[in-house]
Motif scaffolding. Sequence first.
Motif, PDB file in Angstrom:
ATOM      1  N   ARG A  90       0.817  -1.201   0.000  1.00 24.08           N
ATOM      2  CA  ARG A  90       0.000   0.000   0.000  1.00 24.08           C
ATOM      3  C   ARG A  90       0.861   1.266   0.000  1.00 24.08           C
ATOM      4  O   ARG A  90       1.931   1.301   0.605  1.00 24.08           O
ATOM      5  N   LYS A  95      -1.883   6.306   1.998  1.00 22.08           N
ATOM      6  CA  LYS A  95      -3.220   5.761   2.249  1.00 22.08           C
ATOM      7  C   LYS A  95      -3.689   6.141   3.653  1.00 22.08           C
ATOM      8  O   LYS A  95      -2.910   6.144   4.601  1.00 22.08           O
ATOM      9  N   GLU A 137      -2.396   4.365  -5.251  1.00 21.15           N
ATOM     10  CA  GLU A 137      -2.717   3.663  -4.010  1.00 21.15           C
ATOM     11  C   GLU A 137      -1.800   2.476  -3.771  1.00 21.15           C
ATOM     12  O   GLU A 137      -1.733   1.957  -2.663  1.00 21.15           O
TER      13      GLU A 137
END
Length: 317
Positions: free
Chosen positions: A159, A163, A254
């Motif tokens: 990730r 985020k 992302e």
Amino acid sequence: MNGRDTILIGSPMLKSNLDLLNDLDQTPPTGSYYKFIVSPYPTPFGTLLEEIVKKFTWDRNWIIDNATKTITLLASSAQERTKILQETLIRERDYSTFQLLRKWSGELFPIYGPDKELILSIEKVAAPLFGVLTYGVQLVAYQECHGAPHGMKIWISKRSKTKRRFPGMLDSTVGGCMPTGETPFECLVRECEEEVSFSPALTRQYAKSCGTINYLYLLDERSGGELGCFSPEVQFCFEMRIPGDVKPVPGDDEVEEIVLMDIPQIEKELAKGSFTPANGCVMLDFFIRHGVLTFENEPDYVEIASRLHRVLDMYTA
């Protein structure tokens, strides 16, 4: 798992597979909670913390009953309910009442009734404030690899550090939230194209549905919002055995990177707590399906296999 058993000896900081499940599927502490009721349905659709209830500015469209500890939304159609709820949330967003609302997405999550009808939709980031059931999709993409343990390697996503939830942690290959109006498979097709640059044709050809994992998660510091809020979830699980010449490529900001790992590498990262709670359990579910995790090598096998599919006492899609 034999390799993991060796790692865990003398290493109290490492997590067992049951620890991973306990991080995700939780039992709420004793406390004061309010049930979210939508008129005219008698069964609750969610659970709110008492401190959350007290922070809201409720108008005439809501009935707050402190004796029964219920919050009732008064409206007669899905469109009207969604409008009232949206106006309530926008007001609190503009007041900066809740941390969760600072990351307003403009994306709506569905809430279903007893006949699987859509009764209203809620702003995605607000779902834990009301403790409503949400849905997502998860994909594990793997490649056959002769000579590798269990004959396969799996593409694991990391990730982005920007985020809101679980920045920098590890995921399955693809994962995403299922908004109002989308089916699980169509959601998967879209997420695969956005996150790892898989063409819709590739996903439709190779992706296979593998059931769900269901759990009740309580927001913690890694979640980026009000602590202790209820987050019951259903994740629709898929897997893809993809050709060796196919390589997932991050398609948006992302995903930081996507790495091909063998099973022992993934086991090591699971034990270190590198995966998000949900995706750690997505991997356990995959391991069970493929015989990596068995009764013979996992002392808590029955509990893990059962609790990955928690029965949620709520209306579902």
